[in-house]
Design an enzyme around this catalytic site. Structure first.
Site, PDB file in Angstrom:
ATOM      1  N   GLU A   1      47.599  38.519  46.404  1.00  0.00           N
ATOM      2  CA  GLU A   1      47.079  38.960  47.696  1.00  0.00           C
ATOM      3  C   GLU A   1      46.023  37.914  48.042  1.00  0.00           C
ATOM      4  OE1 GLU A   1      47.943  41.352  49.705  1.00  0.00           O
ATOM      5  OE2 GLU A   1      49.470  42.235  48.411  1.00  0.00           O
TER       6      GLU A   1
ATOM      7  N   ASP B   1      59.363  36.958  43.887  1.00  0.00           N
ATOM      8  CA  ASP B   1      58.438  37.388  44.936  1.00  0.00           C
ATOM      9  C   ASP B   1      58.729  38.842  45.285  1.00  0.00           C
ATOM     10  OD1 ASP B   1      56.772  35.546  47.343  1.00  0.00           O
ATOM     11  OD2 ASP B   1      57.135  37.680  47.638  1.00  0.00           O
TER      12      ASP B   1
ATOM     13  N   PHE C   1      53.050  31.328  51.911  1.00  0.00           N
ATOM     14  CA  PHE C   1      52.733  30.058  52.591  1.00  0.00           C
ATOM     15  C   PHE C   1      52.824  28.861  51.631  1.00  0.00           C
ATOM     16  CE2 PHE C   1      48.679  27.533  53.639  1.00  0.00           C
ATOM     17  CZ  PHE C   1      49.374  26.539  54.324  1.00  0.00           C
TER      18      PHE C   1
ATOM     19  N   TYR D   1      38.655  39.580  47.195  1.00  0.00           N
ATOM     20  CA  TYR D   1      39.690  38.560  46.960  1.00  0.00           C
ATOM     21  C   TYR D   1      39.216  37.550  45.911  1.00  0.00           C
ATOM     22  CZ  TYR D   1      42.150  34.112  47.627  1.00  0.00           C
ATOM     23  OH  TYR D   1      42.819  32.929  47.403  1.00  0.00           O
TER      24      TYR D   1
ATOM     25  N   GLY E   1      29.664  39.704  54.172  1.00  0.00           N
ATOM     26  CA  GLY E   1      29.603  38.825  52.985  1.00  0.00           C
ATOM     27  C   GLY E   1      30.263  37.469  53.228  1.00  0.00           C
ATOM     28  N   HIS E   2      30.285  37.019  54.467  1.00  0.00           N
ATOM     29  CA  HIS E   2      31.005  35.793  54.861  1.00  0.00           C
ATOM     30  C   HIS E   2      30.413  34.555  54.170  1.00  0.00           C
ATOM     31  CE1 HIS E   2      32.908  33.685  58.625  1.00  0.00           C
ATOM     32  NE2 HIS E   2      33.325  33.175  57.482  1.00  0.00           N
TER      33      HIS E   2
ATOM     34  N   ASN F   1      43.920  25.621  52.628  1.00  0.00           N
ATOM     35  CA  ASN F   1      45.117  24.883  53.048  1.00  0.00           C
ATOM     36  C   ASN F   1      45.483  25.245  54.483  1.00  0.00           C
ATOM     37  OD1 ASN F   1      47.342  24.462  50.207  1.00  0.00           O
ATOM     38  ND2 ASN F   1      45.131  24.535  50.194  1.00  0.00           N
TER      39      ASN F   1
ATOM     40  N   ARG G   1      32.339  38.561  59.592  1.00  0.00           N
ATOM     41  CA  ARG G   1      32.921  39.144  58.380  1.00  0.00           C
ATOM     42  C   ARG G   1      31.786  39.547  57.430  1.00  0.00           C
ATOM     43  NH1 ARG G   1      36.659  34.904  55.295  1.00  0.00           N
ATOM     44  NH2 ARG G   1      38.325  35.746  56.573  1.00  0.00           N
TER      45      ARG G   1
ATOM     46  N   LYS H   1      40.529  36.816  42.045  1.00  0.00           N
ATOM     47  CA  LYS H   1      41.030  35.496  41.612  1.00  0.00           C
ATOM     48  C   LYS H   1      40.191  34.977  40.442  1.00  0.00           C
ATOM     49  CE  LYS H   1      43.893  33.190  43.056  1.00  0.00           C
ATOM     50  NZ  LYS H   1      45.360  33.116  42.775  1.00  0.00           N
TER      51      LYS H   1
ATOM     52  N   THR I   1      41.659  29.236  43.632  1.00  0.00           N
ATOM     53  CA  THR I   1      40.943  28.903  44.865  1.00  0.00           C
ATOM     54  C   THR I   1      39.513  28.455  44.588  1.00  0.00           C
ATOM     55  OG1 THR I   1      40.003  29.954  46.828  1.00  0.00           O
ATOM     56  CG2 THR I   1      40.501  31.409  45.030  1.00  0.00           C
ATOM     57  N   ASP I   2      38.960  27.713  45.541  1.00  0.00           N
ATOM     58  CA  ASP I   2      37.538  27.329  45.446  1.00  0.00           C
ATOM     59  C   ASP I   2      36.619  28.527  45.667  1.00  0.00           C
ATOM     60  OD1 ASP I   2      38.053  27.700  48.174  1.00  0.00           O
ATOM     61  OD2 ASP I   2      37.055  25.865  48.831  1.00  0.00           O
ATOM     62  N   GLU I   3      37.189  29.626  46.218  1.00  0.00           N
ATOM     63  CA  GLU I   3      36.329  30.763  46.590  1.00  0.00           C
ATOM     64  C   GLU I   3      35.710  31.447  45.373  1.00  0.00           C
ATOM     65  OE1 GLU I   3      37.710  33.125  49.875  1.00  0.00           O
ATOM     66  OE2 GLU I   3      38.999  31.524  50.601  1.00  0.00           O
TER      67      GLU I   3
END
Ligand code: NAD
Ligand code: TYD
Length: 336
Positions: free
Chosen positions: A82, A33, A11, A149, A274-275, A179, A272, A153, A122-124
């Site tokens: 991923e 890729d 993406f 995930y 642990g959302h 995004n 989900r 990261k 990522t901000d995650e």
């Protein structure tokens, strides 16, 4: 400049390649890729014939593929990952392999050939904020990832900084919020909901839909990475955000309205595990130092995205059915 873009068939990577070749026509881009389920060469048909663009199918975990490509490049712009939280809950191993080990293989190559490295993250990695508070993440926020995930990261971010601090590798990092936009694989919330509503299907809202995300139109993310590559300070991290915090019900209701569907199209489903409750980013550092801020409002961006998906219904259907994989396999065979 010669860029090695990893994950350029996904993406954000494909949006970045379109952006870069348009804004920097004198530069060349090699796209490495693996073409996992998330990689789609159809995203890049417009640039296929551009002499400054080349596609290489390969795995970032494989040094034999990675080393010569990094050797040729002036900079690695590393998107490959991923990226879907729900998949990471089902199958965490591949997240550690690609996101952590793959990043380390690229870093080793960059060190060997003294190649600059920009890491897209990522901000995650910063965990979850309280609902209703004013607190936001910034470059000094303590890491606190919760999903496989975000943990993988976080590992990759630490490795990138370690290669800078230990070996002096010239790196920059960016941590961005959610995004949305063209070529967004319809497994993530916004493209999934748009495609379902276009096809007259219900949308699955997790839990009560109270979780908040800070949304950024993908081209604004590409522009931010450009500012960092061009003028960012080596060794620094830049947080990128949309300044557009919305909870999932707000996003869902806006999509229903713009697509002419009523609330009977909402289906509340099991939450989900642990959302994370809320993500929000303080992006004042990149604004102050590099003059970047979002240029597309959430309302404008969502309308552009809906328009794009209306024009690309067949693309989205091929993603959902899996037929896009046959399409790119054929394309790949023809290239050999
Ligand atoms: P995506 O899942 O759409 O694309 C990932 C791409 O990486 C795919 O083309 C896939 O084929 C490729 N890939 C996966 N494993 C590979 C491997 N081992 N070797 C080579 N290629 C491989 O992801 P995306 O949403 O475009 O995200 C790109 C990057 O941006 C990721 O690093 C992600 O963590 C980060 N990010 C994403 C968001 C977001 O909202 N999507 C926000 C902030 C940061
Ligand atoms: P997603 O697009 O998967 O991004 P992330 O989890 O990385 O933020 O999800 C965005 C939000 O939407 C998140 O709070 C989970 C929620 N969501 C749903 O309610 N239903 C869905 O089908 C999906 C995929 C996500």
């Amino acid at each position: 400049m010669k860029l090695l873009v990893t994950g350029g068939a996904g993406f954000i990577g494909s949006n970045f390649i379109h952006y870069w070749l348009r804004e920097h026509p004198e530069d060349s881009v090699v796209n490495l890729d693996k073409l996992t389920y998330a990689g789609n060469l159809e995203n890049l048909t417009e640039v296929e014939k551009n002499p400054n663009y080349q596609f290489v199918r390969g795995d970032i975990c494989d040094p034999e593929v990675v080393n010569p490509l990094v050797h040729e490049a002036d900079i690695v712009v590393h998107f490959a990952a991923e990226s879907h939280v729900d998949r990471s809950i089902m199958e965490p191993g591949v997240f550690v392999q690609t996101n952590a080990v793959g990043t380390q293989v690229l870093l080793n190559a960059a060190l060997e050939y003294k190649t600059r490295f920009h890491h897209v993250s990522t901000d995650e990695v910063y965990g979850s904020l309280k609902l209703g508070s004013d607190t936001k993440f910034d470059e000094n926020t303590r890491y606190d990832p919760h999903s496989p995930y975000s943990a993988s990261k976080a590992a990759s971010d630490h490795l990138v900084r370690a290669y800078h601090d230990t070996y002096g590798l010239p790196v920059t990092l960016s941590n961005c919020t959610n995004n949305y936009g063209p070529w967004h694989f319809p497994e993530k919330m916004i493209p999934l909901f748009i495609t379902h509503l276009l096809e007259g299907e219900k949308v699955p809202v997790y839990g009560e839909g109270i979780n908040v995300r800070d949304w950024l139109y993908v081209e604004d993310h590409c522009r931010a990475i450009d500012r960092i590559i061009t003028d960012g300070k080596i060794g620094e991290t830049y947080c990128i955000g949309g300044g557009a915090e919305k909870n999932n019900m707000e996003v869902t209701k806006l999509l229903l309205k713009l697509l002419g569907r009523d609330e009977s199209f909402i289906e509340f489903v099991k939450d989900r595990p642990g959302h994370d409750l809320r993500y929000a980013m303080d992006y004042s550092k990149i604004t102050k130092e590099l003059g970047w801020k979002p240029s597309v409002t959430f309302e404008e961006g969502i309308q552009k995205t809906i328009d794009w998906f209306k024009e690309h219904r067949e693309w989205a259907k091929r993603c959902t059915s899996g037929d896009y994989q046959k399409y790119y396999e054929q394309q790949y065979e023809q290239r050999q």
